[in-house]
Design a protein around this motif. Sequence first.
Motif, PDB file in Angstrom:
ATOM      1  N   GLU A   1       0.834  -1.199   0.000  1.00 39.34           N
ATOM      2  CA  GLU A   1       0.000   0.000   0.000  1.00 39.34           C
ATOM      3  C   GLU A   1       0.867   1.247   0.000  1.00 39.34           C
ATOM      4  O   GLU A   1       1.902   1.297   0.677  1.00 39.34           O
ATOM      5  N   CYS A   2       0.441   2.276  -0.730  1.00 42.84           N
ATOM      6  CA  CYS A   2       1.146   3.556  -0.733  1.00 42.84           C
ATOM      7  C   CYS A   2       0.924   4.240   0.601  1.00 42.84           C
ATOM      8  O   CYS A   2      -0.215   4.338   1.072  1.00 42.84           O
ATOM      9  N   LYS A   3       2.014   4.739   1.208  1.00 40.97           N
ATOM     10  CA  LYS A   3       1.883   5.358   2.528  1.00 40.97           C
ATOM     11  C   LYS A   3       1.228   6.729   2.460  1.00 40.97           C
ATOM     12  O   LYS A   3       0.806   7.269   3.466  1.00 40.97           O
ATOM     13  N   HIS A   4       1.125   7.309   1.288  1.00 39.44           N
ATOM     14  CA  HIS A   4       0.510   8.632   1.155  1.00 39.44           C
ATOM     15  C   HIS A   4      -0.987   8.557   0.875  1.00 39.44           C
ATOM     16  O   HIS A   4      -1.757   9.365   1.373  1.00 39.44           O
ATOM     17  N   CYS A   5      -1.375   7.620   0.046  1.00 31.71           N
ATOM     18  CA  CYS A   5      -2.768   7.622  -0.422  1.00 31.71           C
ATOM     19  C   CYS A   5      -3.495   6.300  -0.231  1.00 31.71           C
ATOM     20  O   CYS A   5      -4.702   6.235  -0.437  1.00 31.71           O
ATOM     21  N   GLY A   6      -2.773   5.229   0.112  1.00 34.61           N
ATOM     22  CA  GLY A   6      -3.437   3.959   0.362  1.00 34.61           C
ATOM     23  C   GLY A   6      -3.705   3.109  -0.870  1.00 34.61           C
ATOM     24  O   GLY A   6      -4.274   2.032  -0.751  1.00 34.61           O
ATOM     25  N   THR A   7      -3.297   3.591  -2.044  1.00 32.90           N
ATOM     26  CA  THR A   7      -3.426   2.750  -3.244  1.00 32.90           C
ATOM     27  C   THR A   7      -2.674   1.450  -3.019  1.00 32.90           C
ATOM     28  O   THR A   7      -1.576   1.461  -2.463  1.00 32.90           O
TER      29      THR A   7
ATOM     30  N   SER B   1       2.269  -5.814  -6.571  1.00 34.12           N
ATOM     31  CA  SER B   1       3.666  -5.735  -6.993  1.00 34.12           C
ATOM     32  C   SER B   1       4.242  -4.371  -6.649  1.00 34.12           C
ATOM     33  O   SER B   1       3.641  -3.330  -6.970  1.00 34.12           O
ATOM     34  N   LEU B   2       5.411  -4.361  -6.005  1.00 30.34           N
ATOM     35  CA  LEU B   2       6.077  -3.088  -5.696  1.00 30.34           C
ATOM     36  C   LEU B   2       6.412  -2.334  -6.977  1.00 30.34           C
ATOM     37  O   LEU B   2       6.315  -1.111  -7.030  1.00 30.34           O
ATOM     38  N   ALA B   3       6.815  -3.072  -8.009  1.00 31.41           N
ATOM     39  CA  ALA B   3       7.184  -2.432  -9.280  1.00 31.41           C
ATOM     40  C   ALA B   3       5.983  -1.712  -9.885  1.00 31.41           C
ATOM     41  O   ALA B   3       6.100  -0.587 -10.370  1.00 31.41           O
ATOM     42  N   ASN B   4       4.825  -2.351  -9.830  1.00 32.05           N
ATOM     43  CA  ASN B   4       3.632  -1.719 -10.399  1.00 32.05           C
ATOM     44  C   ASN B   4       3.141  -0.571  -9.526  1.00 32.05           C
ATOM     45  O   ASN B   4       2.703   0.460 -10.036  1.00 32.05           O
ATOM     46  N   LEU B   5       3.223  -0.734  -8.195  1.00 32.08           N
ATOM     47  CA  LEU B   5       2.781   0.341  -7.302  1.00 32.08           C
ATOM     48  C   LEU B   5       3.611   1.598  -7.538  1.00 32.08           C
ATOM     49  O   LEU B   5       3.073   2.693  -7.718  1.00 32.08           O
ATOM     50  N   THR B   6       4.937   1.452  -7.565  1.00 32.92           N
ATOM     51  CA  THR B   6       5.813   2.616  -7.673  1.00 32.92           C
ATOM     52  C   THR B   6       5.872   3.163  -9.092  1.00 32.92           C
ATOM     53  O   THR B   6       6.430   4.236  -9.310  1.00 32.92           O
TER      54      THR B   6
ATOM     55  N   CYS C   1       1.516   9.479  -7.685  1.00 35.55           N
ATOM     56  CA  CYS C   1       0.667   9.542  -6.495  1.00 35.55           C
ATOM     57  C   CYS C   1      -0.042  10.883  -6.437  1.00 35.55           C
ATOM     58  O   CYS C   1       0.601  11.929  -6.430  1.00 35.55           O
ATOM     59  N   PHE C   2      -1.370  10.834  -6.379  1.00 30.75           N
ATOM     60  CA  PHE C   2      -2.150  12.072  -6.344  1.00 30.75           C
ATOM     61  C   PHE C   2      -2.095  12.730  -4.975  1.00 30.75           C
ATOM     62  O   PHE C   2      -2.564  13.845  -4.805  1.00 30.75           O
ATOM     63  N   ARG C   3      -1.525  12.050  -3.963  1.00 29.47           N
ATOM     64  CA  ARG C   3      -1.411  12.643  -2.632  1.00 29.47           C
ATOM     65  C   ARG C   3       0.065  12.707  -2.205  1.00 29.47           C
ATOM     66  O   ARG C   3       0.383  12.597  -1.027  1.00 29.47           O
TER      67      ARG C   3
ATOM     68  N   LYS D   1       3.378  14.689  -8.314  1.00 27.66           N
ATOM     69  CA  LYS D   1       4.759  15.174  -8.414  1.00 27.66           C
ATOM     70  C   LYS D   1       5.760  14.070  -8.058  1.00 27.66           C
ATOM     71  O   LYS D   1       6.972  14.294  -8.062  1.00 27.66           O
ATOM     72  N   GLY D   2       5.227  12.936  -7.712  1.00 33.40           N
ATOM     73  CA  GLY D   2       6.103  11.804  -7.400  1.00 33.40           C
ATOM     74  C   GLY D   2       5.278  10.530  -7.503  1.00 33.40           C
ATOM     75  O   GLY D   2       4.079  10.586  -7.794  1.00 33.40           O
ATOM     76  N   HIS D   3       5.917   9.424  -7.260  1.00 32.16           N
ATOM     77  CA  HIS D   3       5.246   8.144  -7.386  1.00 32.16           C
ATOM     78  C   HIS D   3       4.767   7.642  -6.023  1.00 32.16           C
ATOM     79  O   HIS D   3       5.190   8.148  -4.987  1.00 32.16           O
ATOM     80  N   HIS D   4       3.891   6.636  -6.066  1.00 33.04           N
ATOM     81  CA  HIS D   4       3.478   5.986  -4.831  1.00 33.04           C
ATOM     82  C   HIS D   4       4.714   5.456  -4.103  1.00 33.04           C
ATOM     83  O   HIS D   4       5.674   5.011  -4.733  1.00 33.04           O
ATOM     84  N   GLU D   5       4.674   5.510  -2.789  1.00 32.37           N
ATOM     85  CA  GLU D   5       5.768   4.964  -1.968  1.00 32.37           C
ATOM     86  C   GLU D   5       5.190   3.912  -1.038  1.00 32.37           C
ATOM     87  O   GLU D   5       4.216   4.185  -0.328  1.00 32.37           O
ATOM     88  N   PRO D   6       5.786   2.724  -1.020  1.00 36.16           N
ATOM     89  CA  PRO D   6       5.231   1.646  -0.198  1.00 36.16           C
ATOM     90  C   PRO D   6       5.360   1.925   1.297  1.00 36.16           C
ATOM     91  O   PRO D   6       6.398   2.389   1.765  1.00 36.16           O
TER      92      PRO D   6
END
Length: 82
Positions: free
Chosen positions: A47-53, A57-62, A66-68, A75-80
Amino acid sequence: MNYYCKYCGAKNSSIANLTASSCSRHPAGANKGKHALYEGDEKPKYECKHCGTSNSSLANLTAAPCFRHPLGANKGHHEPAL
Ligand SMILES: [Zn+2]
Ligand SMILES: [Zn+2]
């Protein structure tokens, strides 16, 4: 046991090898820095720590912006989360 980069999800069986190579999704720019170790456990879902998406797969998440993101929406990507 595998180790993953928290920016791009690259996988390696050795922390030394993982952090020795450049990261295509480094926050400072593509290949402007090395892979950084994701210090959480391997999980069925990340799960992204900013938005919960979430993604299995970590590769697909990042890969996705990230809209939050703290720098601004997309301005950046999701962060696990750990
Ligand atoms: Zn990386
Ligand atoms: Zn996010």
